[in-house]
Design a protein around this motif. Structure first.
Motif, mmCIF file in Angstrom:
data_model
loop_
_atom_site.group_PDB
_atom_site.id
_atom_site.type_symbol
_atom_site.label_atom_id
_atom_site.label_comp_id
_atom_site.label_asym_id
_atom_site.label_seq_id
_atom_site.Cartn_x
_atom_site.Cartn_y
_atom_site.Cartn_z
ATOM 1 N N ASP A 22 1.427 -7.961 -6.346
ATOM 2 C CA ASP A 22 1.800 -8.565 -7.636
ATOM 3 C C ASP A 22 3.292 -8.396 -7.913
ATOM 4 O OD1 ASP A 22 1.587 -9.902 -10.010
ATOM 5 O OD2 ASP A 22 0.495 -8.329 -11.077
ATOM 6 N N GLY A 23 4.115 -8.767 -6.931
ATOM 7 C CA GLY A 23 5.563 -8.692 -7.080
ATOM 8 C C GLY A 23 6.174 -7.379 -6.653
ATOM 9 N N HIS A 24 5.349 -6.371 -6.382
ATOM 10 C CA HIS A 24 5.878 -5.044 -6.021
ATOM 11 C C HIS A 24 6.707 -5.094 -4.742
ATOM 12 C CE1 HIS A 24 6.113 -0.750 -5.270
ATOM 13 N NE2 HIS A 24 5.477 -0.903 -4.121
ATOM 14 N N VAL A 25 6.179 -5.772 -3.715
ATOM 15 C CA VAL A 25 6.905 -5.833 -2.442
ATOM 16 C C VAL A 25 8.196 -6.625 -2.598
ATOM 17 C CG1 VAL A 25 6.793 -6.692 -0.068
ATOM 18 C CG2 VAL A 25 4.833 -5.498 -1.068
ATOM 19 N N ASN A 26 8.150 -7.726 -3.331
ATOM 20 C CA ASN A 26 9.379 -8.483 -3.571
ATOM 21 C C ASN A 26 10.433 -7.631 -4.265
ATOM 22 O OD1 ASN A 26 8.332 -10.750 -2.402
ATOM 23 N ND2 ASN A 26 8.256 -11.986 -4.262
ATOM 24 N N GLY A 27 9.995 -6.795 -5.196
ATOM 25 C CA GLY A 27 10.942 -5.911 -5.881
ATOM 26 C C GLY A 27 11.584 -4.909 -4.943
ATOM 27 N N LEU A 28 10.807 -4.392 -3.999
ATOM 28 C CA LEU A 28 11.357 -3.478 -3.002
ATOM 29 C C LEU A 28 12.405 -4.182 -2.143
ATOM 30 C CD1 LEU A 28 8.057 -1.730 -1.825
ATOM 31 C CD2 LEU A 28 9.876 -0.691 -3.206
ATOM 32 N N ILE A 29 12.108 -5.403 -1.733
ATOM 33 C CA ILE A 29 13.050 -6.186 -0.928
ATOM 34 C C ILE A 29 14.324 -6.451 -1.716
ATOM 35 C CG2 ILE A 29 13.393 -8.501 0.031
ATOM 36 C CD1 ILE A 29 10.452 -8.336 0.986
ATOM 37 N N ARG A 30 14.173 -6.807 -2.977
ATOM 38 C CA ARG A 30 15.341 -7.053 -3.834
ATOM 39 C C ARG A 30 16.241 -5.827 -3.900
ATOM 40 N NH1 ARG A 30 12.920 -7.352 -8.990
ATOM 41 N NH2 ARG A 30 13.151 -5.091 -8.941
ATOM 42 N N ASP A 31 15.634 -4.649 -4.023
ATOM 43 C CA ASP A 31 16.428 -3.427 -4.189
ATOM 44 C C ASP A 31 16.956 -2.880 -2.868
ATOM 45 O OD1 ASP A 31 15.853 -3.644 -6.863
ATOM 46 O OD2 ASP A 31 14.263 -2.128 -6.848
ATOM 47 N N ALA A 32 16.300 -3.215 -1.755
ATOM 48 C CA ALA A 32 16.690 -2.623 -0.471
ATOM 49 C C ALA A 32 17.798 -3.392 0.233
ATOM 50 C CB ALA A 32 15.478 -2.531 0.454
ATOM 51 N N ARG A 59 0.817 -1.213 0.000
ATOM 52 C CA ARG A 59 0.000 0.000 0.000
ATOM 53 C C ARG A 59 0.850 1.262 0.000
ATOM 54 N NH1 ARG A 59 -2.259 -3.056 4.354
ATOM 55 N NH2 ARG A 59 -4.126 -4.200 3.726
ATOM 56 N N ASN A 60 2.149 1.100 0.082
ATOM 57 C CA ASN A 60 3.050 2.246 0.159
ATOM 58 C C ASN A 60 3.498 2.616 -1.252
ATOM 59 O OD1 ASN A 60 5.031 4.126 0.655
ATOM 60 N ND2 ASN A 60 5.984 2.988 2.317
ATOM 61 N N THR A 61 2.958 3.714 -1.778
ATOM 62 C CA THR A 61 3.268 4.080 -3.163
ATOM 63 C C THR A 61 4.612 4.790 -3.297
ATOM 64 O OG1 THR A 61 2.023 6.140 -2.902
ATOM 65 C CG2 THR A 61 0.854 4.248 -3.813
ATOM 66 N N GLY A 62 5.195 5.249 -2.199
ATOM 67 C CA GLY A 62 6.476 5.947 -2.259
ATOM 68 C C GLY A 62 7.636 4.971 -2.206
ATOM 69 N N ARG A 63 8.281 4.728 -3.347
ATOM 70 C CA ARG A 63 9.353 3.740 -3.398
ATOM 71 C C ARG A 63 10.508 4.125 -2.479
ATOM 72 N NH1 ARG A 63 14.152 2.704 -5.711
ATOM 73 N NH2 ARG A 63 14.597 0.520 -6.275
ATOM 74 N N ASP A 64 10.930 5.383 -2.518
ATOM 75 C CA ASP A 64 12.059 5.807 -1.696
ATOM 76 C C ASP A 64 11.745 5.636 -0.210
ATOM 77 O OD1 ASP A 64 13.430 6.445 -3.975
ATOM 78 O OD2 ASP A 64 13.090 8.605 -3.828
ATOM 79 N N GLU A 65 10.510 5.935 0.157
ATOM 80 C CA GLU A 65 10.098 5.785 1.549
ATOM 81 C C GLU A 65 10.135 4.316 1.967
ATOM 82 O OE1 GLU A 65 6.219 6.810 4.408
ATOM 83 O OE2 GLU A 65 6.201 7.269 2.260
ATOM 84 N N ALA A 66 9.669 3.445 1.075
ATOM 85 C CA ALA A 66 9.666 2.021 1.376
ATOM 86 C C ALA A 66 11.083 1.474 1.497
ATOM 87 C CB ALA A 66 8.894 1.258 0.294
ATOM 88 N N ILE A 67 11.949 1.875 0.594
ATOM 89 C CA ILE A 67 13.346 1.428 0.656
ATOM 90 C C ILE A 67 13.994 1.903 1.946
ATOM 91 C CG2 ILE A 67 15.624 1.641 -0.403
ATOM 92 C CD1 ILE A 67 13.854 -0.147 -2.037
ATOM 93 N N ALA A 68 13.719 3.146 2.330
ATOM 94 C CA ALA A 68 14.290 3.685 3.573
ATOM 95 C C ALA A 68 13.799 2.891 4.780
ATOM 96 C CB ALA A 68 13.931 5.160 3.719
#
Length: 309
Positions: free
Chosen positions: A71-81, A41-50
């Motif tokens: 649909d893979g969005h959270v996994n992508g954040l984890i991959r990048d963080a 539900r967090n649309t701010g990528r930078d905020e989520a990565i932080a």
């Protein structure tokens, strides 16, 4: 607080493990982990990565996710963080597929070929060669979806593909989610390392299953550890006994509920979720709360009946 007797107090980054050290199969992890579902539900990528970087800083090295979280969005954040040197143990789950645009964002995917495809999707979105632990999310009990029609699949057929994926090295270990005591007993010979069921201080239907997990050295990883996520599920923070005990302890009712879980059984690992850094820090701080016999007795009084859905 009781936990496995291990000298591994620190994470790979040198931070004290949040809530102390616990066991997830052969791995040592922080007893307070992080559930990433709310990041969908967090649309701010930078905020989520932080926030995920703050997870590492706080000594959390056990993170729970799924391909069907956004649909893979959270996994992508984890991959990048996360970085390999962070030593974060990522746990995912299969048994449901993303359902974009649906009333419910996940649909059942219980058939063996769907479980295999979901593991492949998780590997791709997480950018991993092996997922340390994958939970088979059955639909035997609530809250949430129930399997119907061709989605009612025998446990043995599901475990066959899960053990094959483990033998192939695509997953490191197998867990279970949303299961009955009978299903767990049938699955134990397959080498189950954790069980995720809805469970909290005020919803304790699964005490017998929790005891079996402790006997078998299986981690108990409750989802909805504070209850209240769905209608009909009581909230820990609404219980008068919990709020009174929290005042005496000088903490929030949520922190008292999380601390109780850690003290209640040595094999408990927590994965409270949030998209808010302040809430994350408060959840981790629950691991430093000391509960004596008096405090435990006061919190034990906060029990509410719950019905299986």
């Amino acid at each position: 607080m009781t936990a496995d007797n291990t000298p591994a107090r620190l994470t790979a980054t040198g931070a004290p493990r949040a809530g102390g050290a616990g066991r997830l199969g052969e791995r040592v992890v922080s007893r307070i982990g992080y559930g990433a579902m709310q990041l969908r539900r967090n649309t701010g990528r930078d905020e989520a990565i932080a926030l995920l970087r703050r997870v590492v800083e706080l000594g959390v090295d056990h993170v729970d996710t799924a391909q069907f979280y956004g649909d893979g969005h959270v996994n992508g954040l984890i991959r990048d963080a996360f970085r390999p040197e962070d030593g974060v143990v990522v746990v995912s789950k299969v048994g449901g597929d993303p359902n974009p645009g649906g009333t419910v964002p996940v649909r059942p995917a219980q058939r063996p070929e769907q479980l295999r495809a979901s593991v492949e999707d998780n590997l791709k979105s997480l950018g991993l060669d092996q997922i340390p632990v994958v939970n088979l999310r059955r639909m035997d009990i609530g809250p949430g979806l129930r399997a119907e029609g061709d989605q009612v699949v025998d446990l043995d057929d599901q475990l066959a593909v899960m053990t094959a994926l483990r033998d192939e090295g695509k997953i490191g270990a197998i867990g279970l989610s949303s299961v009955t005591l009978d299903v767990l007993r049938r699955a134990v010979p397959a080498g189950i390392v954790c069980v995720q069921n809805a469970y909290s201080l005020v919803s304790r239907d699964d005490e017998e299953m929790l005891r079996l997990c402790a006997e078998e050295r299986i981690a108990w990883v409750p989802f909805f550890p504070l209850g209240g996520a769905l209608p009909g599920v009581p909230k820990v923070t609404d219980d008068p006994a919990v709020t009174a005990a929290a005042r005496s302890l000088g903490c929030t009712p949520a922190q008292a509920g999380l601390a109780w879980l850690l003290y209640h059984a040595p094999n408990v690992l927590l994965i409270p979720g949030t998209a808010n850094v302040a809430h994350l820090e408060a959840n981790v701080a629950a691991g430093a709360i000391t509960l004596d016999d008096t405090a435990m007795a006061a919190l034990d009084a906060g029990r509410s009946p719950v019905r299986r859905r």
